[in-house]
Every structure is written in C-alpha cells, then in structure tokens.
Design a protein around this motif. Structure first.
Motif, PDB file in Angstrom:
ATOM      1  N   ILE A 715       0.885  -1.397   0.309  1.00 32.22           N
ATOM      2  CA  ILE A 715       0.381   0.018  -0.118  1.00 32.22           C
ATOM      3  C   ILE A 715       1.224   1.199  -0.031  1.00 32.22           C
ATOM      4  O   ILE A 715       0.645   2.030   0.116  1.00 32.22           O
ATOM      5  CB  ILE A 715      -1.050   0.201   1.069  1.00 32.22           C
ATOM      6  N   LYS A 716       2.035   1.492   1.259  1.00 32.71           N
ATOM      7  CA  LYS A 716       3.206   2.497   1.041  1.00 32.71           C
ATOM      8  C   LYS A 716       3.834   2.661  -0.403  1.00 32.71           C
ATOM      9  O   LYS A 716       3.910   3.803  -0.662  1.00 32.71           O
ATOM     10  CB  LYS A 716       3.768   2.049   2.072  1.00 32.71           C
ATOM     11  N   GLN A 719       1.416   4.176  -2.449  1.00 30.80           N
ATOM     12  CA  GLN A 719       0.964   6.102  -2.266  1.00 30.80           C
ATOM     13  C   GLN A 719       2.318   6.457  -3.155  1.00 30.80           C
ATOM     14  O   GLN A 719       2.312   7.786  -2.846  1.00 30.80           O
ATOM     15  CB  GLN A 719       1.126   5.715  -0.579  1.00 30.80           C
ATOM     16  N   ASP A 720       3.682   5.794  -2.342  1.00 29.76           N
ATOM     17  CA  ASP A 720       4.958   6.571  -3.024  1.00 29.76           C
ATOM     18  C   ASP A 720       4.618   6.873  -4.636  1.00 29.76           C
ATOM     19  O   ASP A 720       5.414   7.979  -4.922  1.00 29.76           O
ATOM     20  CB  ASP A 720       5.629   5.286  -2.942  1.00 29.76           C
ATOM     21  N   HIS A 723       0.374   7.362  -6.169  1.00 24.85           N
ATOM     22  CA  HIS A 723      -1.865   7.307  -6.146  1.00 24.85           C
ATOM     23  C   HIS A 723      -2.275   7.807  -4.906  1.00 24.85           C
ATOM     24  O   HIS A 723      -1.636   7.455  -3.793  1.00 24.85           O
ATOM     25  CB  HIS A 723      -1.778   5.800  -5.859  1.00 24.85           C
ATOM     26  N   TYR A 724      -3.489   7.992  -5.015  1.00 24.53           N
ATOM     27  CA  TYR A 724      -4.869   8.244  -3.591  1.00 24.53           C
ATOM     28  C   TYR A 724      -5.092   6.278  -3.657  1.00 24.53           C
ATOM     29  O   TYR A 724      -5.904   5.773  -4.411  1.00 24.53           O
ATOM     30  CB  TYR A 724      -5.594   8.748  -3.708  1.00 24.53           C
ATOM     31  N   VAL A 725      -4.584   5.713  -2.507  1.00 23.81           N
ATOM     32  CA  VAL A 725      -5.392   4.705  -2.469  1.00 23.81           C
ATOM     33  C   VAL A 725      -6.380   3.960  -1.418  1.00 23.81           C
ATOM     34  O   VAL A 725      -6.875   4.532  -0.585  1.00 23.81           O
ATOM     35  CB  VAL A 725      -3.522   3.697  -1.759  1.00 23.81           C
ATOM     36  N   THR A 740      -3.750   2.074   6.806  1.00 22.18           N
ATOM     37  CA  THR A 740      -2.348   2.339   6.450  1.00 22.18           C
ATOM     38  C   THR A 740      -3.130   3.298   4.458  1.00 22.18           C
ATOM     39  O   THR A 740      -2.661   4.559   4.180  1.00 22.18           O
ATOM     40  CB  THR A 740      -1.543   1.413   5.535  1.00 22.18           C
ATOM     41  N   ALA A 741      -4.218   2.855   3.900  1.00 19.51           N
ATOM     42  CA  ALA A 741      -4.661   3.248   2.777  1.00 19.51           C
ATOM     43  C   ALA A 741      -5.241   4.444   3.159  1.00 19.51           C
ATOM     44  O   ALA A 741      -5.314   4.536   4.422  1.00 19.51           O
ATOM     45  CB  ALA A 741      -6.299   2.493   2.323  1.00 19.51           C
ATOM     46  N   ASN A 742      -5.446   5.483   1.836  1.00 18.48           N
ATOM     47  CA  ASN A 742      -6.223   6.467   2.629  1.00 18.48           C
ATOM     48  C   ASN A 742      -7.728   6.173   2.645  1.00 18.48           C
ATOM     49  O   ASN A 742      -8.223   7.113   3.294  1.00 18.48           O
ATOM     50  CB  ASN A 742      -5.853   7.138   1.140  1.00 18.48           C
TER      51      ASN A 742
END
Length: 836
Positions: A715-716, A719-720, A723-725, A740-742
C-alpha cells in the motif's frame, strides 16, 4: 501455505511478525510483485509471555447477545493479536457469575454481562493475571439527542449552541445543521431544553420520543408568511388607489412585524450569544429601511426572507428525511410464538431468544436466526442487492428485510436498538454530523467573511457622507444592501447539504460512508487494492486433489484435519470440510502453533507435524524430491497447496482451489470505465494462483506471496507512486492495510459488526457490486460541492459590483441571497436521485 490472508495468521499487526522490509521483483508482462520470505520463525506475537496459543478458535467478532444482568464495557490494554483476545475471553467466561463476554481485538474492547454487579469489579484482577490490564468505560451522563426544526444554515446551529452554553445545567452541546439534530448533556428537565431552544426561534423535540414517521408540521411560520404577504400586497395595491400614505405604511409595518417576529427573536438571542447570523443581518437591514422611510422595501425584504427560509427548510428536510425514512423499514410490532398461540407485541418488548413468526410478504421485525421454514428474503434495504436470497434453517435474517414467500420462525438474536438496521441509522447519522474538510474550510471562511462585510457596511453608511460624497440616505441604503449580501447562507449550505444527500443515497443502496471526509477521499481515489480471498474470489475454496506419498490418504487427511481444525482461514476450513465429508476422524494433537504466513505445527503421537506451504518445508530443509516440481505445477494451475509432513519426510499434498466471483469481474470492469485504471490485487497466495486470478478478474497489477506486514508495504509503495489508495478487505484480517490506505473499504458489513466499526466505507453486501456506484457518487458529490461554492461566490461578487452603480435594490439583494441558497440546495438534492 501461502494464502492471501496469511494462513491462520494470529497477528494482523504489521509489526507482529517481522520488521524486515519486503523485497520486490517486477516482470514486464502483467506487472506483479513477490515479497521475500520473512526470517522470523514461530513469531506470532511480539509478547510471547502474554499470548497463550492453545488450540482453540479465534475471537468472535459478532456483537454479544443481550441478556438480563449487569453490563460493563472495558478497554483492554496489552493485546498483541486475536489469539490474545480469545485467551482473555475464555478466562473471563469461566469466571463466576459471568453470563456473556465478547473481546474484540480490532477495537481493543470487551463487553461483559454479569449476574452480579460485584463480578464486574473482579475482572481487572482476573485479566491482570493473564498479563493484560483493563479500564472500565464509564457511561455518559444525561446525554440526549434532539431534532431541531427551523435551521436553514450553519450559523443557526452556532446560535443555538452559544445560547445553551450559557446555562449551568448544560454540560456539553453540539448542534449539527446537516442532520438537523442536537446532542446535549444536561441535568435539567427535557422541557426546559425545548423551551430554551424555542426562545432562540427554533423547535426541538426529543428523538427517542419519535418512534416512526416525520415530526408534526409546524404551520405557524407558513401562516405568518401568508398573512405578511397579504398585507404587503394590500399596501402595494393601495399605493395605486389613492389610499393615504399613513395607512399604507401601517400595513407595511404590520406586515414587517408579523413576518419578521421570528427572525427578530432569533436575532436577539444570536446577538446575546455573540453570534452574527443571517437573522441579525436581515433584522438590522429591515430596521434600517424603516428608519429611512423605506417601508415597502423593508416589508418586501421581510416577506422574501421568511418565504426563502420556509422553502430552504423544507428542501433541507427532504434530504434529512432520506435517512429518517430508514427508521420505518422495520415494523413496530411482531408476532411472538407462545406455545400454540401467536401474540402481537411491540418490538421494544421482545427479548433475545424469543421466537417470532414472519408471514409471507411481511417485513422481518428483528435480527435473528431461522429455526423453522424456508423462504426467499429481499435484503435490498440492508445490502442494496435486488435479487432475493434463499433462507434456510440456520441462516441469519435482518430487521427491515422482506420475507417474500414461505413462513419463517426466527429466534431473535438482537434487541431492537442493536439490530443491523439500527446500527446503520446510527452510523449514518454520525456520519452526517462529521464535517468534511471543505465544509470546515467554508465555515471558517464564513466566520471571517460575515463580520468583515458587516463592518464594511457600517463604514459605507458613515464614511462617504462624512467626507462629503453624497447624502446620508443614499449611503445608508447602500450599507443596508451590504448587510443583506453579508449573509453567506448559500456558501455555508453548499457543502453539508450535498454530503447529507450523498450519504443518504449511499445508505439506501447498501453502502455506509462514515462521513464527509471519507466521501471526499473516495472521490479522489486513483488506485484500489483488493484482498483476494473472499473479496475477488468467493472465499469458499474446495479441495480439488489429494496426493498421499508417504502414507495412506486416510492417515494424511486425519493428520491434516487435526492440524487445521482450529484455524478460521478459508483454506484450512476447506481441508477440514473435505475430511468430514469423507468421514475421516482427526488425529489427537497438542501444542498447536502458527508459522505466520507459512502454516501450522502441532505435536501428534509424540512427533511434530507440519501443514503449510512450500516455503515452510524449504525452510525446514525437508527432502522434497520430485514432489517439488509437482507442487509448482499445481500452483501454476491456480491451486493453493497444503503440504503435510514432518521435518524429515513428506506425507502428502492437498490442492485447494477458489472460484472468482462473477460480480467482482463486473465491478472491476465498471471501475475501469469510471476512470480508475490502477486495480491491484494483494495476496499471500503463490504466484501461479495470483496470476490466474488476475487474468480472470481483470486487475491490472498484483502483489503475490505477501506476509501481513508486506501488504502494508505494498500500500505504501502505491502511495509513494503518487496514488490515492483505497484498500478493500473484510475489515478484520486486513486491518493494518486498511488503516494504511487513504481509504478503508470493508465488504460484507451486514454479517459483521466489526467491519462496520473499522472501515471508512462499508459495503453491506458480501460482494463488490456497489463499489463502482460509491466511486461515481463520491466524484459527483465533489463536482456538485465545487459548483455550489463557485456559484455562491459569483452571486455575491455580482451583488457587490451592482451596489455602487445603484443597479441593486434591497429586495433584489434578498432574492439573490435566498435564491442562491435554494439553487444550491436543489443542486445538492440531485445526489439523492443518482442511480447505479
């Protein structure tokens, strides 16, 4: 085994098994990622002294049944994994006088029902012996919820809050404009609170006293507007028929008093509460118009303002009633079976365990379990699914759903206040009360904007005449116009009404959005990650092949049965179910342990036996021979492999396969058509199975062979990449990745209370069918919010510009303000009609 939910992993915390970061390798075809194995062995918890991994089931995530007795809620400190919760639950259940107990690892809470109150006080000592600590959650004081009628903007809510905060009996108060409710903790009688709210110009009623239906309409405001308008019309016509100006002004004055009494009263309490709301601005403008002899202007302003308030209030009430109508889904009464007779009783008087009878065509009144009969049940009010579900003995039914065919006898499992539909209503109302970032920003802007324009109006009234530019009456009139324009009603309404409408639409379609903040995030999502088992696939894998190499098939299944019996993982359940179907008895085992993400181990007949994936036996250096190539072939064909054996030899291999949901394929296609092109699958399964499922479902990318902490790293990584996850899982096993996700999305919320508590968005059905609708609805809500904000600002700017060329009159300023507010509300209400 390498399942995507880390075969019977007792820890869902990313730091539980290893702190080592995963290594990834990429291929050029269908992009996928494979995580390197963790070096940690036998690591189930960070605190081995606390986690007692005896053989036993994992914690139950269902709400405990209501029972007569003394109830207590506790916060549990020190739990490292779900097995810890099971240990505490078992110990507390064995304590004297304890009737029921539920420990929820995900929320860190424990609910207990005891026969004696003293038993609750002794629980701390019991739990401390296990290495944990308890803190009892004290119930709140006299906190009640009231419905507030008459609010048409956020400043009205602030006025009521400030007014009630001056009373010593009020401990805490929050007024929520969007949902039209007030939550207040107070020591004085309910009647006094209702009286104080009425002083401020609004109407309050205790929510608990309103069983069903809408509140009784208050027609006094409508009557006042009608009489005020009639007098205004008489005065206007009289000015063309030679009637004396004194009489005409008298008619205008009476019209102002009748139409402006309630706004003036609200303005008085707003000023007293140090709040500058629209009632204050309008009252000041009307008084000013009368002071300079503009009686017609003043009366017109009052009438237009009062009429606009009524239209706004009714429009907003429609959005609020979109949720309140959910209350009427469940019937108020039920047929209770008493011997051979059926007794009709209010649902509030029905206890857990009683048997209710639901006739064909009737709504199911309470949550329960079918104990007799078969039928099809329409679950659309809960899950949004239009196709009825067949119900048999042992199946769970929900309050508010519709029994379509056969008669059902249902054992009640939850009281009326604890049913799934009640929880949905409660969570949606909470969601409506939470401010989205955009709404919070607009509110702050309005608090600054209003007093600045108010001061500017005073400057316009005084400064130019003092400097010799024009006369006092001319500039005083311009200042009054500025006062009217200073009201930021349309701007303040722009966001909350849209959010309430969107959340209401989602709830009716079987989707719970926990607040405006999550609605906004959902509209910005660019990538969605999916758990595999039970999300993209059916989550009900079946044994496809059994290969016994070092023993008989019967002995192989007996040992596998013993090893997998206490696991709740779908793969383990498939093995156990297959053994039962073949009438195989489990071998006797003890000292059960988990190998996180690899398998399980137990002592059987004095020797350690293992059941797990290929990684586990490679780690054990067990000779595999030709079996290794056979295992890899089976994996490439999409099977998940369970190898059974000791550290020295392999007893056999069990191949398990899961089927892809048809609804998942359709949902993923709809998401791509909606513009989300990063559809990612996260799985602990082997690469062959992952690739096969990816091709069948249409995901654009997958991460394979992931341990629990690797999912968080995946997930990270997304995001790196910018992306908005969103992470879609079951809300329990995937808790670290969801956190962890948005945006966290839980599936199957109707079946588990934990999913409703942990995720940001909950799909009540056990499939992804409503996810594309949620994304489309969120994006449309953001577009409408932006439209509303820009429209409100443009209207204000245009009004400002038209003041000084003397093209704007006082009553046109009122129309521009109230008209803009109505347009914003109607634009937001389009979200109520948005369909799949």
């Amino acid at each position: 085994m390498s399942q995507d939910k880390d075969h019977d992993s007792c820890c869902s915390d990313q730091g539980c098994a290893s702190s080592r970061q995963p290594k990834f390798k990429k291929e050029l075809t269908l992009l996928h990622v494979t995580a390197a194995p963790s070096p940690v062995k036998d690591a189930c918890c960070t605190n081995e002294s606390k986690c007692k991994h005896e053989s036993g089931p994992e914690e139950s995530h269902d709400t405990i049944e209501e029972a007569a007795g003394h109830k207590g809620d506790f916060i549990v400190y020190g739990m490292d994994c779900s097995a810890c919760a099971a240990t505490i639950e078992k110990a507390v259940r064995q304590t004297e006088s304890i009737a029921q107990v539920q420990v929820n690892y995900s929320t860190g809470k424990m609910k207990v029902v005891a026969e004696e109150a003293a038993a609750l006080d002794k629980l701390s000592a019991t739990v401390e012996k296990l290495g944990y600590s308890l803190e009892r959650v004290q119930p709140k004081g006299n906190t009640r919820t009231y419905a507030i009628e008459g609010m048409d903007c956020g400043t009205c809510a602030l006025t009521i809050e400030n007014h009630l905060k001056t009373h010593s009996a009020v401990k805490q108060v929050n007024v929520h404009f969007a949902s039209g409710t007030m939550t207040i903790e107070h020591d004085n009688p309910v009647e006094e609170i209702i009286k104080e709210v009425s002083k401020a110009g609004y109407k309050a009623s205790l929510v608990s006293n309103r069983r069903t239906g809408e509140a009784k309409k208050d027609k006094t405001g409508t009557n006042a507007v009608a009489i005020s308008g009639f007098l205004l019309l008489c005065g206007f016509l009289g000015s063309y028929t030679g009637v004396s100006q004194t009489l005409i002004n008298l008619l205008y004055g009476i019209s102002i008093v009748i139409g402006g009494y309630r706004p003036a009263r609200s303005a008085y309490y707003a000023v007293k509460s140090k709040s500058l709301d629209m009632n204050v601005l309008m009252t000041a403008a009307v008084i000013g118009a009368a002071a300079i002899g503009e009686w017609f202007e003043g009366a017109t302003v009052v009438w237009l303002f009062a009429l606009g308030n009524i239209l706004q209030a009714r429009s907003i009430e429609k959005t609020r009633n979109s949720i309140r109508s959910l209350i009427d889904l469940a019937p108020p009464e039920a047929f209770v079976k008493g011997g051979r007779q059926l007794v009709r009783k209010p649902v509030e008087d029905i206890s857990v365990g009683e048997i209710i009878v639901v006739k064909p065509g009737d709504k199911i009144p309470l949550d329960g379990t079918v104990i007799n009969g078969e039928s099809s049940v329409n679950q659309a009010p809960i899950t949004g699914e239009s196709i009825p579900v067949d119900m048999h003995v042992g199946d769970t039914v929900y309050a508010g759903t519709i029994n379509e065919h056969g008669s059902l006898e249902v054992a009640v499992t939850k009281l009326v206040e604890d049913t799934t539909i009640s929880r949905i209503i409660h969570l949606v109302e909470e969601a409506q009360e939470q401010k989205a970032p955009t709404e919070a920003f607009v509110d702050k802007f309005a608090r600054i904007y209003t007093p600045i324009v108010f001061l500017l109006a005073l400057v316009v009234m005084v400064l130019p005449p003092l400097l010799g530019y024009g006369n006092w009456g001319e500039w005083f009139y311009k200042g009054l116009e500025l006062l009217v324009i200073a009201c930021p009603c349309a701007l303040v309404i722009s966001t909350p009404v849209a959010i309430v409408s969107a959340i209401g639409n989602a709830a009716k379609n079987g989707v719970l959005i926990k607040g405006g903040a999550f609605l906004e995030v959902a509209g910005r999502i660019t990538a969605i990650a999916f758990d595999k088992t039970g999300t993209l696939t059916e989550g009900k894998p079946k044994v496809s092949q059994v290969f016994a190499t070092g023993t008989t098939q019967e002995e192989l299944l007996s040992i596998a049965y013993a090893l997998e019996e206490y696991s709740t993982h779908p793969i383990a359940k498939a093995v156990v179910e297959f053994a039962k179907e073949n009438e195989i008895s489990p071998a006797h085992g003890d000292k059960f342990r988990n190998r996180v993400g690899k398998g399980v181990v137990a002592r059987i007949g004095g020797q350690e036996y293992f059941a797990g994936n290929l990684k586990l036996f490679l780690e054990l250096h067990t000779p595999l021979g030709e079996l290794e190539s056979q295992v890899r072939t089976l994996q490439k064909e999409g099977n998940t492999i369970v190898i059974v054996g000791t550290a020295d030899r392999i007893l056999g291999v069990i191949a398990v396969a899961d089927r892809v949901r048809k609804s998942s394929v359709q949902a993923l296609g709809d998401l791509q058509r909606a513009g989300i092109h990063q559809l990612v699958m996260l799985t602990g399964d082997n690469e062959g199975t992952a690739q096969k499922v990816a091709l069948q479902t249409g995901v654009t990318r997958y991460f394979a062979e992931l341990l629990p902490e690797n999912k968080v790293a995946a997930i990270k990584q997304l995001q790196d990449e910018g992306h908005y996850v969103a992470m879609v899982g079951d809300g329990i096993n995937d808790a670290p990745a969801i956190a962890t996700a948005n945006l966290g999305v839980a599936m199957g919320g109707a079946g588990t209370d934990t999913a409703m508590e942990t995720a940001d968005i909950v799909l009540m059905a056990d499939n992804l069918e409503k996810l594309p609708h949620t994304v489309k609805l969120s994006r449309k809500a953001i577009r409408i919010i932006k439209q509303n904000i820009w429209f409100s600002l443009i209207i204000k700017a245009a009004a400002f510009i038209l003041i000084f060329p003397e093209l704007l009159t006082l009553w046109i300023a009122v129309i521009s303000d109230t008209g803009a507010a109505l347009i914003v509300i109607l634009n937001s209400m389009r979200l109520l009609k948005t369909k799949n």
